[in-house]
Write a protein that holds these residues in place. Sequence first.
Motif, PDB file in Angstrom:
ATOM      1  N   ASP A 163       1.014  -1.811  -0.001  1.00  0.00           N
ATOM      2  CA  ASP A 163       0.045  -0.134   0.045  1.00  0.00           C
ATOM      3  C   ASP A 163       0.719   1.156  -0.177  1.00  0.00           C
ATOM      4  OD1 ASP A 163      -2.335  -1.683  -0.417  1.00  0.00           O
ATOM      5  OD2 ASP A 163      -2.563  -0.504   2.257  1.00  0.00           O
ATOM      6  N   ALA A 201      -4.308   4.097   2.084  1.00  0.00           N
ATOM      7  CA  ALA A 201      -4.333   4.223   3.066  1.00  0.00           C
ATOM      8  C   ALA A 201      -3.228   4.810   2.810  1.00  0.00           C
ATOM      9  CB  ALA A 201      -4.236   2.072   3.400  1.00  0.00           C
ATOM     10  N   GLU A 206      -4.746   1.421   8.974  1.00  0.00           N
ATOM     11  CA  GLU A 206      -5.689   1.629   7.885  1.00  0.00           C
ATOM     12  C   GLU A 206      -5.641   0.497   6.965  1.00  0.00           C
ATOM     13  OE1 GLU A 206      -6.199   5.416   5.529  1.00  0.00           O
ATOM     14  OE2 GLU A 206      -5.237   6.232   7.881  1.00  0.00           O
ATOM     15  N   THR A 207      -4.457   0.392   6.627  1.00  0.00           N
ATOM     16  CA  THR A 207      -4.572  -1.139   5.462  1.00  0.00           C
ATOM     17  C   THR A 207      -5.060  -2.072   6.846  1.00  0.00           C
ATOM     18  OG1 THR A 207      -2.382  -0.170   4.635  1.00  0.00           O
ATOM     19  CG2 THR A 207      -2.920  -2.407   4.827  1.00  0.00           C
ATOM     20  N   ARG A 210      -9.083  -2.458   6.452  1.00  0.00           N
ATOM     21  CA  ARG A 210      -9.433  -3.420   5.400  1.00  0.00           C
ATOM     22  C   ARG A 210      -9.016  -4.642   5.511  1.00  0.00           C
ATOM     23  NH1 ARG A 210      -6.016  -0.997   2.155  1.00  0.00           N
ATOM     24  NH2 ARG A 210      -5.171  -2.508   0.766  1.00  0.00           N
ATOM     25  N   THR A 223     -11.178   3.247   0.201  1.00  0.00           N
ATOM     26  CA  THR A 223     -10.399   4.312   1.014  1.00  0.00           C
ATOM     27  C   THR A 223     -10.938   5.555   0.272  1.00  0.00           C
ATOM     28  OG1 THR A 223      -8.468   4.055  -0.767  1.00  0.00           O
ATOM     29  CG2 THR A 223      -9.020   2.290   1.319  1.00  0.00           C
ATOM     30  N   ASP A 237     -11.400   7.677   6.484  1.00  0.00           N
ATOM     31  CA  ASP A 237     -10.672   6.706   5.707  1.00  0.00           C
ATOM     32  C   ASP A 237     -10.459   5.923   5.214  1.00  0.00           C
ATOM     33  OD1 ASP A 237      -8.846   8.295   7.654  1.00  0.00           O
ATOM     34  OD2 ASP A 237      -8.963   7.288   8.819  1.00  0.00           O
TER      35      ASP A 237
END
Length: 314
Positions: A163, A201, A206-207, A210, A223, A237
């Motif tokens: 990411d 992300a 945040e990654t 998800r 995202t 986010d």
Amino acid sequence: MGCSGGMPVRPGSVRPVPPPLPEVFFARDHRPADVAARVRSGAWEPVCRGAYVVPGSLSGPADRALARIVGLHRRVETPHWFSRESAALLWGLPVWQSVLVTHLRQTTKPGQHGRDPTVVRHVAPVPDVHRGVVSDLPVTSLALTVADCARSLPTLDVLVVTDGALRAGVDLDEVRTLLGGRGRHGVQAAERVLAAADPGAESAPETALRYHLVVDGLPVPQTQVPITTCRGTFWADLGYPHLRVAIEYDGRTKYTDQDAWFREKRRLDAIVEAGWLVIRITAEDLRNPRRLVARIRRALSSREAIDHIRQRGA
């Protein structure tokens, strides 16, 4: 995992950049008695063999890993390039777990005498096109860094690095070429991670959020979700725009003062008034993914029921 596809980018979103390197002092530059005196007095502390920093000068595990990289570079006399998670840190990419060992590629087999358990040496050539320099340190290219991580790290760790690399401008087709044919070990798993990568992300948490949602069977969230309100457009986010569900990761340092807290309150009020449900996630939530996913699943089910009633009444 699925891919969220090309999505909007939050205004002001920045690409990863190489971080500043910590100041490291080397024993070889000083008399042994002076080094011993500084360590004894607490003026220096060791970060790796023959390398020292001022206590309190390192901001966290990533900074300490960078200090070890700087120290090792000064010590290694054969051609070498920092690789894998070590290279990711030098490029400024996020990593999911603390980098406790330093990885480097070199062209000659290391000797057995005095082997350092905190250093992993990979005897593998680095093509000229994939030899980079970051902050005056030799490093594998962005594409080779991702490919090496994809071959060796757990899925979530690879996704975090990828990411970030996408935000930094890596070419995933180049990464796929480096991974080689589908018959090679781990290539299919790596391909699935690359397909799931998303430059939207902006942080490792945040990654991870998800990742846990999708692995547990929920739809792939978008995202960088733009939300139009009476106070202007705000960004979440990630989330599910068709259900007006926004999911945000809150770090401990996000609200540094009372003004920041007040601005965030006004922002949140405007989003809620626009009909959105906002789900706040913290580091503590990520430590219990099953409970976290169950919470979001319930929220989505509730919003789907409301949306179904609204459509029937329309």
